[in-house]
Design an enzyme around this catalytic site. Structure first.
Site, PDB file in Angstrom:
ATOM      1  N   ASN A  43       0.808  -1.229   0.000  1.00 11.39           N
ATOM      2  CA  ASN A  43       0.000   0.000   0.000  1.00 11.39           C
ATOM      3  C   ASN A  43       0.836   1.270   0.000  1.00 11.39           C
ATOM      4  O   ASN A  43       0.311   2.361   0.183  1.00 11.39           O
ATOM      5  CB  ASN A  43      -0.956   0.000   1.207  1.00 11.39           C
ATOM      6  CG  ASN A  43      -0.220   0.040   2.537  1.00 11.39           C
ATOM      7  OD1 ASN A  43       0.990  -0.178   2.605  1.00 11.39           O
ATOM      8  ND2 ASN A  43      -0.949   0.300   3.611  1.00 11.39           N
ATOM      9  N   PHE A  73       2.964   4.364  -1.563  1.00 10.81           N
ATOM     10  CA  PHE A  73       2.702   5.125  -2.789  1.00 10.81           C
ATOM     11  C   PHE A  73       3.340   6.500  -2.720  1.00 10.81           C
ATOM     12  O   PHE A  73       3.733   6.979  -1.652  1.00 10.81           O
ATOM     13  CB  PHE A  73       1.192   5.281  -3.016  1.00 10.81           C
ATOM     14  CG  PHE A  73       0.510   6.121  -1.952  1.00 10.81           C
ATOM     15  CD1 PHE A  73       0.507   7.513  -2.019  1.00 10.81           C
ATOM     16  CD2 PHE A  73      -0.130   5.525  -0.880  1.00 10.81           C
ATOM     17  CE1 PHE A  73      -0.100   8.283  -1.045  1.00 10.81           C
ATOM     18  CE2 PHE A  73      -0.744   6.282   0.109  1.00 10.81           C
ATOM     19  CZ  PHE A  73      -0.733   7.667   0.021  1.00 10.81           C
ATOM     20  N   LEU A  74       3.385   7.125  -3.858  1.00 14.84           N
ATOM     21  CA  LEU A  74       3.695   8.552  -4.013  1.00 14.84           C
ATOM     22  C   LEU A  74       2.566   9.111  -4.869  1.00 14.84           C
ATOM     23  O   LEU A  74       2.319   8.603  -5.966  1.00 14.84           O
ATOM     24  CB  LEU A  74       5.055   8.733  -4.669  1.00 14.84           C
ATOM     25  CG  LEU A  74       5.591  10.159  -4.829  1.00 14.84           C
ATOM     26  CD1 LEU A  74       7.113  10.129  -4.949  1.00 14.84           C
ATOM     27  CD2 LEU A  74       5.012  10.875  -6.049  1.00 14.84           C
ATOM     28  N   GLY A  88      -6.157   8.073   1.796  1.00 10.45           N
ATOM     29  CA  GLY A  88      -7.283   7.199   1.492  1.00 10.45           C
ATOM     30  C   GLY A  88      -6.843   6.123   0.532  1.00 10.45           C
ATOM     31  O   GLY A  88      -5.976   5.305   0.830  1.00 10.45           O
ATOM     32  N   SER A 110      -7.657  11.855   0.212  1.00  7.56           N
ATOM     33  CA  SER A 110      -6.892  11.838   1.456  1.00  7.56           C
ATOM     34  C   SER A 110      -7.251  13.095   2.240  1.00  7.56           C
ATOM     35  O   SER A 110      -7.800  14.047   1.676  1.00  7.56           O
ATOM     36  CB  SER A 110      -5.384  11.806   1.171  1.00  7.56           C
ATOM     37  OG  SER A 110      -5.021  10.637   0.465  1.00  7.56           O
ATOM     38  N   HIS A 162      -4.926   6.457  10.891  1.00  4.94           N
ATOM     39  CA  HIS A 162      -3.780   6.655   9.984  1.00  4.94           C
ATOM     40  C   HIS A 162      -4.138   6.480   8.519  1.00  4.94           C
ATOM     41  O   HIS A 162      -3.295   6.699   7.655  1.00  4.94           O
ATOM     42  CB  HIS A 162      -2.645   5.706  10.350  1.00  4.94           C
ATOM     43  CG  HIS A 162      -2.705   4.353   9.697  1.00  4.94           C
ATOM     44  ND1 HIS A 162      -3.786   3.504   9.819  1.00  4.94           N
ATOM     45  CD2 HIS A 162      -1.804   3.705   8.910  1.00  4.94           C
ATOM     46  CE1 HIS A 162      -3.545   2.394   9.140  1.00  4.94           C
ATOM     47  NE2 HIS A 162      -2.360   2.482   8.582  1.00  4.94           N
ATOM     48  N   ALA A 165      -7.392   4.643   5.573  1.00 12.63           N
ATOM     49  CA  ALA A 165      -8.731   4.107   5.332  1.00 12.63           C
ATOM     50  C   ALA A 165      -8.952   2.755   6.001  1.00 12.63           C
ATOM     51  O   ALA A 165     -10.048   2.461   6.458  1.00 12.63           O
ATOM     52  CB  ALA A 165      -8.982   3.992   3.824  1.00 12.63           C
ATOM     53  N   LYS A 168       2.692   3.706  -7.665  1.00 12.63           N
ATOM     54  CA  LYS A 168       2.419   2.646  -6.703  1.00 12.63           C
ATOM     55  C   LYS A 168       3.622   1.737  -6.521  1.00 12.63           C
ATOM     56  O   LYS A 168       4.312   1.398  -7.465  1.00 12.63           O
ATOM     57  CB  LYS A 168       1.237   1.785  -7.167  1.00 12.63           C
ATOM     58  CG  LYS A 168      -0.115   2.433  -6.961  1.00 12.63           C
ATOM     59  CD  LYS A 168      -0.430   2.664  -5.497  1.00 12.63           C
ATOM     60  CE  LYS A 168      -0.564   1.376  -4.728  1.00 12.63           C
ATOM     61  NZ  LYS A 168      -0.890   1.619  -3.280  1.00 12.63           N
TER      62      LYS A 168
END
Length: 473
Positions: free
Chosen positions: A202, A204-205, A373, A379, A396, A398, A472
């Site tokens: 999970n 990501f940037l 999110g 988010s 922190h 979802a 991702k």
């Protein structure tokens, strides 16, 4: 277990059996774990049996099943009363956290002509995936130890960012107390080549747009305004942190008998904070936390340079904060100040306005709480509030509702990517399977999580951010 609804946003698990304190779950009915096999509430009960635990075993609105502790779990133990530290209360990705940057000089309308080129460059240059590869390879153990002790501060010294960044990092970019001598050779080997990388799962940037502002004063203090471009980075301590957790769980599992400790789940292996094994773990954990902060610092500086080159304007740091950590903190317990070991696993520290640990620029606002999110939704930025009911802690993110396997069965990666691009969200992933595992439908409704976080008095919302492009892991 007996679950009692105390308010719309708060449920209580009454003490029974070996529980030393009750369980408190900050969630609406709809957010309570429902997936078949999700044992998060059972884990809340198990955590309530830990030696030295005070007040309650808490769960945030994004709670779901984790290793030992639930993800979204918060528990504090009294150090002077033989309170324990448990690696399961931190997790394998030590100091996993979120960094948010904002561009004061570029609006979304100005970015759009360059967005595809920006995402292509980020997709091509940001290291990610489960293996080695980082923007800042370390060539010997001595330099790695400088990262383990100095964290983001050492990264800035080496040219990865500016001094102002450190003012807006939790703990000014590095925790005190790192002990590289407690980090195994295998952990060091895994850490040498991964500084400046996202990892997988999970992580990501994400390039984002500020879609809405709910608190103008707080948003102004954070540099956020509708239409501004943001970048959110979510990652942690990579293989080094994972190895440290594995190493010390094994050590504690053998040591518990020495301290006459039994736990209902072997994943809750723990020892007293003041024990030799407890101090060894904390020293290694702090080292991994500093590694995670350096990791996000390097990634943030890389994105800053890409946007400067492509758009002619840089990025200012809004805040950087961890959500997998155990910290020694002073809190009142029944009116008496106590030194507590506060475990936050998938939970964010959320200091209120006026707290002594806040940077001067945020004293009147409170600590930013960054809630990512999913890559297809939104988010949020929140801030801490006075009177927090859970040791100044908040959600922190979802929170998963589907396993990765179940998520991958529910949609094909190409189908998801096409759907997101029709929404105007550019996706740069490492694999189609990985994208499918992270489908937005595998997570709780982030708007509902934020509503529960605010309703329970854990934090208050400041701004809503929506994705424009996602890299991702």
């Amino acid at each position: 277990m007996r679950l009692v609804e105390e308010t719309q946003w708060r449920h209580r698990i009454e003490r029974e059996g070996a529980m030393r304190v009750p369980g408190i779950v900050f969630a609406s009915r709809d957010l309570l774990p429902k997936a078949a096999g999700d044992k998060a509430l059972e884990q809340v009960v198990n955590v309530a049996t830990l030696p030295g635990i005070v007040r309650a075993s808490y769960a945030m609105p994004d709670v779901h099943w984790g290793y030992g502790f639930p993800i979204g779990g918060v528990a504090a133990t009294d150090v002077a009363a033989d309170g324990v530290v448990s690696p399961g209360g931190v997790g394998f990705d030590i100091s996993c956290g979120v960094r948010l940057l904002v561009s004061p000089g570029v609006t979304v309308d100005e970015l759009r002509p360059q967005l595809t080129a920006v995402m292509d460059e980020l997709g091509a240059t940001v290291p990610r995936g489960p293996g080695p590869g980082g923007l800042w390879p370390l060539y010997d153990r001595r330099e790695l130890e400088r990262v383990l002790v100095g964290g983001a501060r050492y990264a800035v010294e080496q040219g990865h960012g500016c001094a102002r960044d450190l003012d807006l990092c939790e703990d000014q970019g590095a925790l005190d107390g790192a002990d590289p001598g407690q980090v195994s050779l295998r952990a060091e080997q895994r850490g040498l080549s991964q500084v400046g990388s996202l990892g997988s799962g999970n992580h990501f940037l994400e390039v984002q747009e500020v879609e809405a502002v709910y608190d103008e004063r707080a948003a102004e203090a954070l540099g956020l305004a509708v239409g501004r471009v943001c970048v959110m980075i979510h990652c942690g301590s990579r293989g080094l942190g994972h190895q440290i957790c594995s190493d010390h769980v094994a050590i504690m599992a053998k040591a518990m008998a020495t301290y006459d400790i039994t736990v209902p789940d072997r994943q809750l292996a723990c020892v007293p904070v003041r024990s030799r094994e407890g101090q060894a773990y904390l020293g290694a954990m702090v080292a991994a936390a500093n590694y995670g902060r350096a990791n996000r610092q390097v990634l943030g500086e890389h994105v800053r340079r890409v946007l400067t080159d492509r758009c002619g304007a840089g990025l200012d740091l809004v805040y950087d904060i961890s959500h997998n950590l155990a910290k020694l903190e002073q809190h009142d317990v029944e009116g008496v100040p106590r030194l507590l070991c506060v475990h936050r696993k998938g939970a964010t520290r959320a200091l209120p306005p006026g707290h002594a640990d806040l940077p001067r620029s945020l004293t009147d606002v409170g600590q930013p709480v960054l809630l990512p999110g999913t890559m297809g939704t939104a988010s949020y930025v929140l801030v801490g509030t006075r009177g927090s009911p859970a040791f100044h802690s908040a959600a922190h993110g979802a929170g998963r509702t589907l396993s990765r396997h179940a998520a991958a069965r529910s949609i094909r990666g190409r189908q998801l990517q096409d759907r997101l691009e029709r929404q105007g969200i550019l996706v740069r992933g490492t694999s189609l399977r990985g994208l499918a595992e992270e489908t937005p439908t595998a997570y709780k409704d982030i708007d509902a999580v934020v509503a529960a976080t605010e309703g329970a008095g854990l934090a208050r919302k400041v701004a809503r951010l929506v994705p424009l492009g996602v890299v991702k892991g």
